[in-house]
Design an enzyme around this catalytic site. Structure first.
Site, mmCIF file in Angstrom:
data_model
loop_
_atom_site.group_PDB
_atom_site.id
_atom_site.type_symbol
_atom_site.label_atom_id
_atom_site.label_comp_id
_atom_site.label_asym_id
_atom_site.label_seq_id
_atom_site.Cartn_x
_atom_site.Cartn_y
_atom_site.Cartn_z
ATOM 1 N N GLU A 162 -6.428 4.752 7.736
ATOM 2 C CA GLU A 162 -6.426 6.130 7.554
ATOM 3 C C GLU A 162 -7.760 6.852 7.030
ATOM 4 O OE1 GLU A 162 -2.510 5.537 5.599
ATOM 5 O OE2 GLU A 162 -1.884 4.923 7.315
ATOM 6 N N SER A 164 3.474 -1.970 10.478
ATOM 7 C CA SER A 164 5.284 -2.080 10.636
ATOM 8 C C SER A 164 5.911 -3.573 9.927
ATOM 9 C CB SER A 164 5.487 -1.742 11.939
ATOM 10 O OG SER A 164 4.879 -0.408 12.364
ATOM 11 N N HIS A 168 -9.721 1.235 5.069
ATOM 12 C CA HIS A 168 -8.290 1.281 5.684
ATOM 13 C C HIS A 168 -8.200 2.369 6.954
ATOM 14 C CE1 HIS A 168 -4.089 2.625 6.285
ATOM 15 N NE2 HIS A 168 -3.709 1.179 5.991
ATOM 16 N N GLY A 185 2.665 2.344 10.840
ATOM 17 C CA GLY A 185 3.647 3.385 10.655
ATOM 18 C C GLY A 185 4.444 3.884 11.976
ATOM 19 N N ASN A 236 0.715 -1.134 -0.129
ATOM 20 C CA ASN A 236 -0.191 0.056 -0.044
ATOM 21 C C ASN A 236 0.851 1.341 -0.053
ATOM 22 O OD1 ASN A 236 -1.785 2.000 0.476
ATOM 23 N ND2 ASN A 236 -2.535 1.276 2.696
ATOM 24 N N LYS A 259 0.117 4.375 -0.319
ATOM 25 C CA LYS A 259 -0.529 5.387 0.463
ATOM 26 C C LYS A 259 -0.459 6.658 -0.497
ATOM 27 C CE LYS A 259 -0.164 3.340 4.917
ATOM 28 N NZ LYS A 259 -0.188 3.223 6.184
ATOM 29 N N GLU A 300 -4.989 -4.602 10.695
ATOM 30 C CA GLU A 300 -4.242 -3.632 10.878
ATOM 31 C C GLU A 300 -4.493 -3.077 12.370
ATOM 32 O OE1 GLU A 300 -2.278 -2.312 6.922
ATOM 33 O OE2 GLU A 300 -4.011 -1.131 7.376
HETATM 34 P P1 13P Z 1 3.146 0.524 7.677
HETATM 35 O O1 13P Z 1 3.605 -0.813 7.184
HETATM 36 O O2 13P Z 1 3.781 1.608 7.111
HETATM 37 O O3 13P Z 1 2.996 0.525 9.236
HETATM 38 O O4 13P Z 1 1.896 0.900 7.279
HETATM 39 C C1 13P Z 1 0.864 -0.233 7.515
HETATM 40 C C2 13P Z 1 -0.347 -0.053 6.393
HETATM 41 O O5 13P Z 1 -1.058 0.832 6.922
HETATM 42 C C3 13P Z 1 -0.533 -0.722 5.279
HETATM 43 O O6 13P Z 1 -2.006 -0.613 4.844
#
Ligand code: 13P
Length: 256
Positions: free
Chosen positions: A102, A218, A100, A178, A15, A17, A172
């Site tokens: 976010e 992560s 997701h 992150g 992803n 983002k 997640e």
């Molecule tokens: P990270 O791997 O940067 O923690 O992000 C996870 C994520 O939100 C994948 O959709």
């Protein structure tokens, strides 16, 4: 990783983002295609909307699939700034993330939005990845399992078992995204088991047994193998480490 007789395939989705222009996305996708060794993992990349078409061209003919990060549930109309499921399908997407963390926490997507989005993705012949996960506050209050159960039930409510067949789920935990703080393999497996038993109640045990449940938060090359060792952990949804071909390929290869 699925055990015994399971037919679940390992799925790894990068992803991206809000990273990568079209040209940058093409370079990254080309690096992934060039370095990916054949294996049992199904690999997909999820670029931002503006990079979907160029990345679709860059991965054409390879085993890498195209995913979108979000969708709006209507087919078309006066919805400025929105992109529909049929548009994503026409661009070459076969997978779409919905709900997701976010989207939920930055953009305010609620459970009903997630349900409508999942439905529109299924209606366009693609596979929704319904993302669920608790915040640290909810975990500390002992509500982690209830939260993911509720998110999942709200997302698939009213859908028949047959319609649910193409579904994927991603667990997640918000506190792991992150942050560099990964769920332990035990925590991931426990939560994935909770998700699978919810899916069994919602869609029947046979359908639940076939559904891939991905972990995200992560994930890196050096923890991917341990996380995937859980019998109910069928894949990975990778953020930061998917932005470079070498680190993403390490994860794909750890997945088999
Ligand atoms: P990270 O791997 O940067 O923690 O992000 C996870 C994520 O939100 C994948 O959709």
């Amino acid at each position: 990783m699925p055990d015994q007789e399971s037919t679940r395939r390992t799925v790894v989705i990068g992803n991206w983002k809000m990273h990568k222009t079209g040209a940058e996305g093409v370079a990254l996708a080309a690096g992934i295609v060039a370095g990916l060794r054949p294996g049992r993992a199904e690999v997909a990349v999820a670029p931002p909307f503006t990079a979907l078409a160029p990345v679709a061209a860059a991965i054409r003919g390879s085993s890498v699939a195209l995913a979108a990060q979000d969708v709006f549930h209507e087919r078309e109309g006066a919805f400025t700034g929105a992109v529909s499921a049929p548009m994503l399908a026409a661009t070459g997407c076969s997978i779409v993330l919905v709900g997701h963390s976010e989207r939920r926490h930055v953009f305010g997507d609620g459970d009903e939005d997630v349900r409508r989005k999942a439905l529109s993705v299924l209606g366009a012949g693609m596979r929704p990845v319904v993302c669920v996960g608790e915040t640290l506050e909810q975990r500390d209050a002992g509500r982690a399992e209830d939260v993911v159960r509720e998110q999942l039930e709200a997302a698939v409510r009213g859908l028949s078992d047959a319609r649910l067949a193409p579904l994927l789920v991603a667990y997640e935990p918000v506190w792991a995204i992150g942050t560099g703080r990964t769920a332990t393999p035990d925590t991931a497996e426990t939560m994935h088991r909770v998700i699978r038993s919810s899916l069994a109640a919602l869609a029947g045990p046979a359908a639940a047994e076939r559904m891939p449940i991905l972990y995200g938060g992560s994930v890196k090359g050096d923890n991917a193998g341990a996380i995937l060792s859980g019998a109910n952990v069928d894949g990975l949804l990778v953020g930061g480490a998917s932005l470079r071909a070498d680190s993403f390929l390490d994860i794909c290869h750890a997945a088999g």
